[in-house]
Motif scaffolding. Structure first.
Motif, mmCIF file in Angstrom:
data_model
loop_
_atom_site.group_PDB
_atom_site.id
_atom_site.type_symbol
_atom_site.label_atom_id
_atom_site.label_comp_id
_atom_site.label_asym_id
_atom_site.label_seq_id
_atom_site.Cartn_x
_atom_site.Cartn_y
_atom_site.Cartn_z
ATOM 1 N N ALA A 165 53.423 39.843 31.503
ATOM 2 C CA ALA A 165 52.151 40.212 32.130
ATOM 3 C C ALA A 165 52.089 39.655 33.552
ATOM 4 C CB ALA A 165 50.981 39.680 31.293
ATOM 5 N N MET A 166 52.490 38.416 33.717
ATOM 6 C CA MET A 166 52.501 37.802 35.045
ATOM 7 C C MET A 166 53.538 38.469 35.948
ATOM 8 S SD MET A 166 52.215 33.924 33.536
ATOM 9 C CE MET A 166 52.363 33.058 35.088
ATOM 10 N N ARG A 167 54.649 38.925 35.361
ATOM 11 C CA ARG A 167 55.688 39.605 36.144
ATOM 12 C C ARG A 167 55.133 40.894 36.770
ATOM 13 N NH1 ARG A 167 58.976 39.958 32.271
ATOM 14 N NH2 ARG A 167 60.254 38.160 32.829
ATOM 15 N N ILE A 168 54.403 41.670 35.970
ATOM 16 C CA ILE A 168 53.806 42.905 36.498
ATOM 17 C C ILE A 168 52.801 42.575 37.591
ATOM 18 C CG2 ILE A 168 52.416 44.928 35.930
ATOM 19 C CD1 ILE A 168 53.507 44.733 33.069
ATOM 20 N N ALA A 169 51.973 41.556 37.360
ATOM 21 C CA ALA A 169 50.954 41.180 38.344
ATOM 22 C C ALA A 169 51.595 40.751 39.661
ATOM 23 C CB ALA A 169 50.073 40.068 37.784
ATOM 24 N N ARG A 170 52.706 40.021 39.589
ATOM 25 C CA ARG A 170 53.398 39.613 40.822
ATOM 26 C C ARG A 170 54.015 40.815 41.524
ATOM 27 N NH1 ARG A 170 55.034 35.220 37.563
ATOM 28 N NH2 ARG A 170 57.008 36.288 37.121
ATOM 29 N N LYS A 171 54.652 41.697 40.761
ATOM 30 C CA LYS A 171 55.328 42.840 41.372
ATOM 31 C C LYS A 171 54.345 43.715 42.144
ATOM 32 C CE LYS A 171 58.164 46.916 40.340
ATOM 33 N NZ LYS A 171 59.177 46.609 41.376
ATOM 34 N N PHE A 172 53.143 43.853 41.634
ATOM 35 C CA PHE A 172 52.160 44.727 42.277
ATOM 36 C C PHE A 172 51.106 43.937 43.056
ATOM 37 C CE2 PHE A 172 54.084 47.320 38.984
ATOM 38 C CZ PHE A 172 54.341 48.493 39.681
ATOM 39 N N ASP A 173 51.407 42.694 43.355
ATOM 40 C CA ASP A 173 50.604 41.862 44.252
ATOM 41 C C ASP A 173 49.150 41.747 43.788
ATOM 42 O OD1 ASP A 173 50.340 40.187 46.452
ATOM 43 O OD2 ASP A 173 49.700 41.819 47.776
ATOM 44 N N LEU A 174 48.956 41.571 42.502
ATOM 45 C CA LEU A 174 47.602 41.456 41.980
ATOM 46 C C LEU A 174 47.040 40.047 42.084
ATOM 47 C CD1 LEU A 174 47.850 43.726 38.808
ATOM 48 C CD2 LEU A 174 47.132 44.350 41.126
ATOM 49 N N TYR A 175 47.911 39.070 42.326
ATOM 50 C CA TYR A 175 47.437 37.696 42.487
ATOM 51 C C TYR A 175 46.676 37.509 43.798
ATOM 52 C CZ TYR A 175 49.895 35.665 38.474
ATOM 53 O OH TYR A 175 50.310 35.327 37.208
ATOM 54 N N ALA A 176 46.981 38.328 44.797
ATOM 55 C CA ALA A 176 46.465 38.090 46.151
ATOM 56 C C ALA A 176 44.947 38.011 46.194
ATOM 57 C CB ALA A 176 46.963 39.194 47.090
ATOM 58 N N ASP A 177 44.265 38.842 45.416
ATOM 59 C CA ASP A 177 42.800 38.894 45.495
ATOM 60 C C ASP A 177 42.142 38.608 44.148
ATOM 61 O OD1 ASP A 177 40.661 39.105 47.163
ATOM 62 O OD2 ASP A 177 40.683 41.282 47.338
ATOM 63 N N ALA A 178 42.898 38.055 43.203
ATOM 64 C CA ALA A 178 42.370 37.841 41.862
ATOM 65 C C ALA A 178 41.408 36.659 41.813
ATOM 66 C CB ALA A 178 43.515 37.608 40.878
ATOM 67 N N LEU A 179 40.442 36.744 40.919
ATOM 68 C CA LEU A 179 39.510 35.644 40.654
ATOM 69 C C LEU A 179 39.693 35.219 39.202
ATOM 70 C CD1 LEU A 179 36.196 36.951 42.303
ATOM 71 C CD2 LEU A 179 37.972 35.511 43.319
ATOM 72 N N PHE A 180 40.238 34.011 38.991
ATOM 73 C CA PHE A 180 40.447 33.493 37.646
ATOM 74 C C PHE A 180 39.323 32.517 37.268
ATOM 75 C CE2 PHE A 180 44.917 34.419 38.984
ATOM 76 C CZ PHE A 180 45.117 35.462 38.099
ATOM 77 N N SER A 181 39.255 32.195 35.983
ATOM 78 C CA SER A 181 38.200 31.311 35.465
ATOM 79 C C SER A 181 36.834 31.796 35.921
ATOM 80 C CB SER A 181 38.446 29.865 35.923
ATOM 81 O OG SER A 181 39.699 29.412 35.483
ATOM 82 N N THR A 182 36.676 33.109 35.896
ATOM 83 C CA THR A 182 35.449 33.743 36.392
ATOM 84 C C THR A 182 35.021 34.827 35.427
ATOM 85 O OG1 THR A 182 36.116 33.336 38.693
ATOM 86 C CG2 THR A 182 34.412 34.997 38.316
ATOM 87 N N GLY A 183 33.794 34.745 34.964
ATOM 88 C CA GLY A 183 33.253 35.766 34.079
ATOM 89 C C GLY A 183 32.258 36.646 34.802
ATOM 90 N N VAL A 184 32.386 37.948 34.644
ATOM 91 C CA VAL A 184 31.432 38.879 35.246
ATOM 92 C C VAL A 184 30.166 38.882 34.403
ATOM 93 C CG1 VAL A 184 31.013 41.278 35.894
ATOM 94 C CG2 VAL A 184 33.282 40.276 36.231
ATOM 95 N N THR A 185 29.034 38.711 35.060
ATOM 96 C CA THR A 185 27.760 38.622 34.349
ATOM 97 C C THR A 185 26.908 39.876 34.487
ATOM 98 O OG1 THR A 185 26.789 37.532 36.297
ATOM 99 C CG2 THR A 185 27.671 36.112 34.546
ATOM 100 N N ALA A 186 27.192 40.730 35.482
ATOM 101 C CA ALA A 186 26.420 41.964 35.643
ATOM 102 C C ALA A 186 27.148 42.909 36.581
ATOM 103 C CB ALA A 186 25.021 41.674 36.186
ATOM 104 N N LEU A 187 26.972 44.207 36.324
ATOM 105 C CA LEU A 187 27.421 45.270 37.219
ATOM 106 C C LEU A 187 26.205 46.114 37.553
ATOM 107 C CD1 LEU A 187 30.669 46.401 35.324
ATOM 108 C CD2 LEU A 187 30.568 45.038 37.422
ATOM 109 N N THR A 188 25.928 46.274 38.843
ATOM 110 C CA THR A 188 24.717 46.975 39.271
ATOM 111 C C THR A 188 25.073 48.006 40.327
ATOM 112 O OG1 THR A 188 23.456 44.935 38.900
ATOM 113 C CG2 THR A 188 22.379 46.698 40.158
ATOM 114 N N TRP A 189 24.731 49.258 40.073
ATOM 115 C CA TRP A 189 25.032 50.341 41.000
ATOM 116 C C TRP A 189 23.984 50.410 42.099
ATOM 117 C CZ3 TRP A 189 28.673 53.335 42.762
ATOM 118 C CH2 TRP A 189 28.366 54.500 43.459
#
Length: 622
Positions: A165-189
């Motif tokens: 899983a980490m290999r795919i994330a590195r290959k496609f540069d998903l670490y660059a803007d990721a937020l870890f230890s973070t829970g989404v509490t709301a989505l508002t349009w």
């Protein structure tokens, strides 16, 4: 959208015959009658009046059961109020694949938000001793062709899966803007801005023009509602938050911290089957509290080489994955590339997965199905008798229900563990589970089992994570809350992925689309579809949103050919497949013709009809 756009693709020629079922010895009518009677009696021993309410939310009620034991603490950072192209909610395989497929479509600012400390999802959290995937790694691990990776084991250990899983994330540069230890509490349009506001428990309130929700189905740990859990003074944890600081060791074992300890474990499902042999090796005494025994088939795990799986050919992994999907979906294939216990018993999965195989003479199929089912279950019960030396323990470990009533499990170590003098099986069927927990142990009937450590292998709130649990409220156009609308009208989607009134929101998961035992394959197809939708909307300067007519047509498609499996699950032993004996589902479920046909339908729809969900930015609500 017109009904002509929702017609089914050409389905394979296939009819309900016993050719789809595993080979079996003949089971006589008197034997079937006796089995039906036994299955009913065993079911009644285990059905509880409180149904699914017997479980408690580990996170909501007992926060320490859901805390992250793999990091010292979240990395300090300032709250974000910037703008990204796509917010992906969840860093498991669904979120990782969505991010990777978006990258392949040229999307630049992709931000993955994950409550764990790194990528991996369920494989980040589940690091208990003995953890493996029971789907062959060469079909379970996604993007093997794209990453050039060949799994080391036929059934990969959890650490190998997490590293991939980490290999795919590195290959496609998903670490660059990721937020870890973070829970989404709301989505508002925000209709005026044409974007979503993503609020989190770290104070973030950033904007995203699109949201892909990949919150998973195995993320929220659950606990049994046993009185007195909070009173236990020994050590306790959930298997998805394994406490190696207490036990010592690694997922390979060596738990020296359990030397001299009396350990109890609650749960004998897929997790328990893997962890119990490991605990048996290291605890002074292990008590296994069982309500319902699992079916435990042969695993036969082994190291593999690239030559074993034909990894010298371009596209080898996709070919193997598609072959596996066809077989476990009940469709024909010239050869069985995986050839394991899953594919050998694929015909018995018919009651779990919607399938075109209900065409033809249903009565003849059901008769053949029941005979094959009985033969398979007799085989599994015989395996217990051959392996477990104590007759009474063997009797209690035998599963008395039909094959598709519970998730199949696989192990070559589980049954031998019960031949140890320091392992005790405690059957709780007649007491409807553990009666209570005290400060120093567990009470079942007239017996108090004194414990130093109590481990819960009680699984997750399957299918209710994130948005569907209500913990992550989603407010669409006009402030309408998604679950409020669905509470009134029932879930409404197109292809299970998009909904009217919630522009540019794409939900990945099992709702109203395809199902398979290899869910990572399903998620990858959904990720490809999600990325194509975003790319098409970007190219057209439009928003993604199906009309109400499109939702109506899709619900009609799901309902028109939905297989009648409710009667089967109503007769099953209680478990999460049938809401603990209360029934399986309400409303339309998955696409009724199976995953292979569904993926073909999505591809044809992308080629011919995707423009129907691309709405001008100024379009009024339809």
């Amino acid at each position: 959208m017109t009904r002509s756009h929702m017609t089914n693709p050409q389905l394979p020629e296939c009819h309900l015959t016993d050719t789809h079922l595993p080979n079996s010895a003949e089971v006589t009518p008197p034997e079937l009658t006796a089995l039906r009677r036994r299955y009913r009696l065993e079911r009644e021993r285990r059905v509880r009046p409180d149904g699914a309410a017997q479980y408690r939310d580990a996170d909501a009620e007992f926060g320490y059961y859901a805390a992250d034991p793999y990091i010292e603490g979240p990395v300090e950072r300032a709250p974000l109020q910037d703008t990204v192209d796509v917010a992906v909610i969840g860093g498991g395989f669904g979120g990782i694949l969505a991010g990777a497929r978006l990258r392949q479509q040229g999307v630049e600012r992709v931000r993955v938000v994950e409550k764990g400390g790194d990528f991996g999802g369920t494989w980040y959290w589940n690091r208990y001793p003995g953890v493996h995937c029971d789907i062959e790694a060469h079909v379970y691990l996604p993007m093997l062709d794209e990453t050039g990776y060949v799994p080391e084991w036929k059934y990969a250990p959890g650490d190998e899966i997490r590293r991939h899983a980490m290999r795919i994330a590195r290959k496609f540069d998903l670490y660059a803007d990721a937020l870890f230890s973070t829970g989404v509490t709301a989505l508002t349009w925000d209709e005026d801005a044409g974007s979503w506001t993503v609020s989190t428990d770290r104070g973030d309130a950033f904007r995203a023009r699109y949201v892909v929700a990949a919150t998973g189905t195995l993320t929220d740990p659950k606990l049994p509602g046993i009185p007195g859990i909070e009173d236990f003074e020994g050590h306790t944890f959930h298997t998805s938050r394994w406490d190696y600081a207490y036990t010592g060791g690694t997922p390979e074992g060596g738990m020296t911290g359990l030397a001299g300890k009396r350990v109890g474990i609650v749960g004998t499902g897929a997790t328990g089957v893997q962890v119990i042999p490991m605990l048996a090796q290291d605890a002074a005494h292990l008590y296994v509290f069982q309500r319902t025994p699992s079916t435990v088939d042969v695993r036969d795990n082994r190291r593999t080489t690239p030559g074993d799986v034909g990894a010298d050919r371009e596209g080898w992994a996709r070919e193997r994955r598609e072959n596996y999907l066809r077989i476990v979906s009940g469709e024909s294939a010239e050869t069985d590339l995986v050839a394991d216990a899953w594919t050998a018993s694929a015909g018995l999965l018919e009651k779990l997965l919607p399938s075109f195989r209900r065409q033809g003479d249903r009565e003849a199929f059901e008769a053949a199905y029941e005979v094959a089912d009985a033969a398979k279950m007799n085989e599994l019960r015989s395996r217990v008798e051959r392996t477990v030396t104590d007759p009474e323990t063997a009797r209690r470990l035998q599963p008395w229900y039909r094959y598709a009533c519970k998730r199949p499990t696989f192990s070559d170590l589980y049954y031998p563990a019960f031949n140890r003098a320091d392992v005790t099986l405690v059957d709780t069927a007649d007491t409807h589970g553990i009666e209570r927990v005290t400060a120093d142990g567990v009470v079942v009937g007239d017996t108090v089992y004194e414990l130093d450590c109590l481990v819960f292998a009680t699984g997750f709130n399957v299918g209710t994570s994130g948005i569907h649990s209500g913990r992550l409220p989603v407010h669409g156009r006009g402030g309408v809350q998604l679950l409020d609308r669905w509470a009134r009208q029932g879930p409404r989607t197109l292809h299970g992925l998009t909904s009217n009134g919630f522009p540019n929101l794409i939900q990945l998961g099992p709702l109203q689309n395809a199902s398979s035992v290899n869910f990572s394959h399903i998620l990858d197809e959904q990720a490809v579809h999600a990325a194509a939708l975003v790319a098409a909307a970007e190219a057209a300067g439009a928003r993604i949103e199906p009309s109400r007519e499109a939702e109506d047509d899709w619900l009609a498609t799901l309902a028109a050919d939905a297989p009648d499996h409710e009667w089967f699950h109503a007769e099953c032993t209680p478990g999460y497949y049938n809401a603990e004996g209360r029934g399986r589902r309400n409303g339309p479920g998955g696409y009724p013709h199976g995953a292979v046909a569904f993926h073909q339908l999505l591809k044809e729809w992308r080629d011919t009809s995707m423009g129907e969900v691309l709405r001008p930015v100024t379009a009024p609500d339809a």
